[in-house]
Design an enzyme around this catalytic site. Structure first.
Site, PDB file in Angstrom:
ATOM      1  N   ARG A  24       0.840  -1.209   0.000  1.00 29.47           N
ATOM      2  CA  ARG A  24       0.000   0.000   0.000  1.00 29.47           C
ATOM      3  C   ARG A  24       0.876   1.260   0.000  1.00 29.47           C
ATOM      4  O   ARG A  24       0.526   2.268  -0.612  1.00 29.47           O
ATOM      5  CB  ARG A  24      -0.948  -0.015   1.205  1.00 29.47           C
ATOM      6  CG  ARG A  24      -2.035  -1.078   1.047  1.00 29.47           C
ATOM      7  CD  ARG A  24      -2.981  -1.109   2.221  1.00 29.47           C
ATOM      8  NE  ARG A  24      -3.638   0.153   2.449  1.00 29.47           N
ATOM      9  CZ  ARG A  24      -4.202   0.516   3.615  1.00 29.47           C
ATOM     10  NH1 ARG A  24      -4.163  -0.308   4.650  1.00 29.47           N
ATOM     11  NH2 ARG A  24      -4.789   1.674   3.732  1.00 29.47           N
ATOM     12  N   HIS A  76      -7.197   7.411  12.037  1.00 28.46           N
ATOM     13  CA  HIS A  76      -6.691   6.033  11.937  1.00 28.46           C
ATOM     14  C   HIS A  76      -5.181   5.982  11.723  1.00 28.46           C
ATOM     15  O   HIS A  76      -4.651   4.965  11.261  1.00 28.46           O
ATOM     16  CB  HIS A  76      -7.434   5.277  10.826  1.00 28.46           C
ATOM     17  CG  HIS A  76      -8.862   4.978  11.184  1.00 28.46           C
ATOM     18  ND1 HIS A  76      -9.815   4.591  10.277  1.00 28.46           N
ATOM     19  CD2 HIS A  76      -9.499   5.017  12.388  1.00 28.46           C
ATOM     20  CE1 HIS A  76     -10.972   4.403  10.896  1.00 28.46           C
ATOM     21  NE2 HIS A  76     -10.820   4.660  12.171  1.00 28.46           N
ATOM     22  N   CYS A 136       6.986   1.686  17.256  1.00 27.38           N
ATOM     23  CA  CYS A 136       7.369   0.459  17.949  1.00 27.38           C
ATOM     24  C   CYS A 136       6.110  -0.245  18.461  1.00 27.38           C
ATOM     25  O   CYS A 136       5.204   0.408  18.985  1.00 27.38           O
ATOM     26  CB  CYS A 136       8.316   0.793  19.105  1.00 27.38           C
ATOM     27  SG  CYS A 136       8.872  -0.689  19.943  1.00 27.38           S
ATOM     28  N   GLY A 145     -16.971  10.479   1.003  1.00 32.31           N
ATOM     29  CA  GLY A 145     -16.371   9.200   0.640  1.00 32.31           C
ATOM     30  C   GLY A 145     -16.095   8.246   1.778  1.00 32.31           C
ATOM     31  O   GLY A 145     -15.026   7.652   1.838  1.00 32.31           O
ATOM     32  N   THR A 146     -17.066   8.089   2.654  1.00 33.32           N
ATOM     33  CA  THR A 146     -16.903   7.063   3.704  1.00 33.32           C
ATOM     34  C   THR A 146     -18.155   6.207   3.795  1.00 33.32           C
ATOM     35  O   THR A 146     -19.266   6.718   3.681  1.00 33.32           O
ATOM     36  CB  THR A 146     -16.587   7.684   5.082  1.00 33.32           C
ATOM     37  OG1 THR A 146     -16.542   6.623   6.063  1.00 33.32           O
ATOM     38  CG2 THR A 146     -17.591   8.729   5.535  1.00 33.32           C
ATOM     39  N   ALA A 178     -16.287  12.537  -5.500  1.00 36.33           N
ATOM     40  CA  ALA A 178     -15.805  13.741  -4.794  1.00 36.33           C
ATOM     41  C   ALA A 178     -15.111  14.707  -5.752  1.00 36.33           C
ATOM     42  O   ALA A 178     -15.298  15.919  -5.657  1.00 36.33           O
ATOM     43  CB  ALA A 178     -14.846  13.330  -3.685  1.00 36.33           C
TER      44      ALA A 178
HETATM   45  P1  OAD Z   1     -14.880   2.439   2.723  1.00 33.77           P
HETATM   46  O1  OAD Z   1     -14.137   1.687   1.670  1.00 33.77           O
HETATM   47  O2  OAD Z   1     -15.591   1.649   3.747  1.00 33.77           O
HETATM   48  O3  OAD Z   1     -15.939   3.401   2.023  1.00 33.77           O
HETATM   49  C1  OAD Z   1     -15.570   4.151   0.893  1.00 33.77           C
HETATM   50  C2  OAD Z   1     -16.719   5.020   0.488  1.00 33.77           C
HETATM   51  O4  OAD Z   1     -16.237   5.847  -0.567  1.00 33.77           O
HETATM   52  C3  OAD Z   1     -17.940   4.267  -0.064  1.00 33.77           C
HETATM   53  O5  OAD Z   1     -19.127   4.795   0.525  1.00 33.77           O
HETATM   54  C4  OAD Z   1     -17.895   4.571  -1.555  1.00 33.77           C
HETATM   55  O6  OAD Z   1     -19.190   4.651  -2.140  1.00 33.77           O
HETATM   56  C5  OAD Z   1     -17.215   5.924  -1.564  1.00 33.77           C
HETATM   57  N1  OAD Z   1     -16.537   6.300  -2.815  1.00 33.77           N
HETATM   58  C6  OAD Z   1     -15.969   5.532  -3.757  1.00 33.77           C
HETATM   59  N2  OAD Z   1     -15.441   6.291  -4.730  1.00 33.77           N
HETATM   60  C7  OAD Z   1     -15.683   7.582  -4.390  1.00 33.77           C
HETATM   61  C8  OAD Z   1     -15.390   8.840  -5.000  1.00 33.77           C
HETATM   62  N3  OAD Z   1     -14.729   8.926  -6.144  1.00 33.77           N
HETATM   63  N4  OAD Z   1     -15.797   9.963  -4.360  1.00 33.77           N
HETATM   64  C9  OAD Z   1     -16.471   9.901  -3.182  1.00 33.77           C
HETATM   65  N5  OAD Z   1     -16.772   8.740  -2.570  1.00 33.77           N
HETATM   66  C10 OAD Z   1     -16.379   7.597  -3.167  1.00 33.77           C
HETATM   67  O7  OAD Z   1     -13.834   3.456   3.378  1.00 33.77           O
HETATM   68  P2  OAD Z   1     -13.884   4.170   4.792  1.00 33.77           P
HETATM   69  O8  OAD Z   1     -15.259   4.589   5.123  1.00 33.77           O
HETATM   70  O9  OAD Z   1     -12.808   5.176   4.788  1.00 33.77           O
HETATM   71  O10 OAD Z   1      -9.892   1.435   8.854  1.00 33.77           O
HETATM   72  O11 OAD Z   1     -13.477   2.978   5.726  1.00 33.77           O
HETATM   73  C11 OAD Z   1     -13.328   3.226   7.091  1.00 33.77           C
HETATM   74  C12 OAD Z   1     -12.212   2.413   7.660  1.00 33.77           C
HETATM   75  O12 OAD Z   1     -12.402   1.035   7.304  1.00 33.77           O
HETATM   76  C13 OAD Z   1     -10.833   2.718   7.100  1.00 33.77           C
HETATM   77  O13 OAD Z   1     -10.240   3.855   7.696  1.00 33.77           O
HETATM   78  C14 OAD Z   1     -10.089   1.475   7.436  1.00 33.77           C
HETATM   79  C15 OAD Z   1     -11.098   0.447   6.990  1.00 33.77           C
HETATM   80  O14 OAD Z   1     -11.040  -0.782   7.598  1.00 33.77           O
HETATM   81  C16 OAD Z   1      -8.848   0.834   9.391  1.00 33.77           C
HETATM   82  O15 OAD Z   1      -7.985   0.321   8.704  1.00 33.77           O
HETATM   83  C17 OAD Z   1      -8.825   0.893  10.885  1.00 33.77           C
END
Ligand code: OAD
Length: 256
Positions: A78, A125, A133, A195-196, A239
């Site tokens: 990554r 996060h 460490c 985008g979450t 976005a």
């Molecule tokens: P997700 O992958 O769960 O959600 C991504 C979101 O982005 C979805 O709702 C998509 O529809 C949206 N999306 C995709 N393309 C997009 C675009 N071009 N513009 C806007 N939105 C778009 O990601 P997170 O919500 O960030 O945690 O996930 C939360 C956490 O789950 C992460 O921080 C990570 C993961 O496990 C850890 O690693 C602790």
């Protein structure tokens, strides 16, 4: 009630809402960086990380202790991806709002690369750019080379293993950052959610918290899940397409 989602009228309505808001913050997830070329975690897209990999084998203390090489290899993969991408239009227009705090679940530094001052970004996060460490009593921390990250190695200070400075499932969020994010969300007029999937807690709880304290919520996402139901205005789209016209000419602040 279904949130308002017709994009043309919704965009105007959202701009008006932002323009009359004294305090605004952004809360972003992996979708913000998707148009830069970084995979999200939970999209229907088969490239989404949690469609291809099992989070319990890669993003937890148990996973690291059971197979540290595998975990480090995955994070290094990554990191190499991050080395090859640049901020997109959404990062850039968020960065142009220089008085606005960016609360993000993203472990990349694309907001900072776009010009957001590091102290304005609350990384809930953690950061993939650093190693720390694994011994919680040792505070060793170092910057990693994204293009050529080191394999699994020991802490030069205490000899325990080094690990990415990210929050794994089951771990606490960085206390000070989490406290400041909650404080801020309790004082907002508008939270701009970008985008979450809003499925990972406690971070996702900021949306509810902001609402409880009287904030409006605008959600920008082509395929919003849970966040959509908390939205006063839902702008369905990428976005990089929605944020430039949404934010053009505005000067938003989190702490006016
Ligand atoms: P997700 O992958 O769960 O959600 C991504 C979101 O982005 C979805 O709702 C998509 O529809 C949206 N999306 C995709 N393309 C997009 C675009 N071009 N513009 C806007 N939105 C778009 O990601 P997170 O919500 O960030 O945690 O996930 C939360 C956490 O789950 C992460 O921080 C990570 C993961 O496990 C850890 O690693 C602790």
């Amino acid at each position: 009630m279904e949130p308002y989602s017709d994009n043309n009228d919704g965009l105007l309505q959202a701009r008006e809402l932002l323009a009359r808001s004294q305090r605004v913050a952004a809360f972003s997830g992996a979708g913000l960086s998707a148009e830069s070329g970084l995979a999200t975690f939970r999209d229907p897209d088969p490239d989404a990380l949690w469609s291809r990999f099992d989070p319990t084998e890669l993003a937890s203390v148990d996973a690291f202790e059971a197979n540290p090489e595998r975990v480090i290899e995955w994070y290094n993969w990554r990191r190499s991806m991050l080395a090859g991408v640049r901020p997109n239009a959404a990062h850039r227009v968020l960065a142009a709002q220089s008085r606005m705090i960016q609360i993000t679940q993203n472990v990349d530094n694309l907001l900072e690369q776009a010009g957001v001052a590091p102290k304005q970004v609350y990384h809930l996060h953690g950061s993939i750019l650093h190693d720390i460490c694994h011994n919680s009593a040792c505070d060793y921390r170092e910057l990693v080379q994204l293009e050529n990250p080191s394999p699994l190695r020991d802490c030069p200070r205490c000899g325990a293993r080094l690990r990415p400075a990210v929050v794994w499932f089951g771990e606490n969020l960085p206390a000070k950052t989490w406290y400041r994010a909650q404080q801020l969300c309790a004082e907002l007029d508008c939270l701009l959610v970008v985008g979450t999937s809003a499925t990972v807690y406690p971070a996702a709880g900021l949306i509810t918290l902001a609402r409880q304290y009287g904030s409006s919520v605008i959600v920008v996402d082509p395929n919003a899940g849970e966040a959509r139901y908390a939205a006063d205005i839902y702008l369905a789209g990428a976005a990089g397409r929605i944020l430039p016209p949404l934010l053009a000419g505005l000067d938003l602040a989190s702490n006016p």
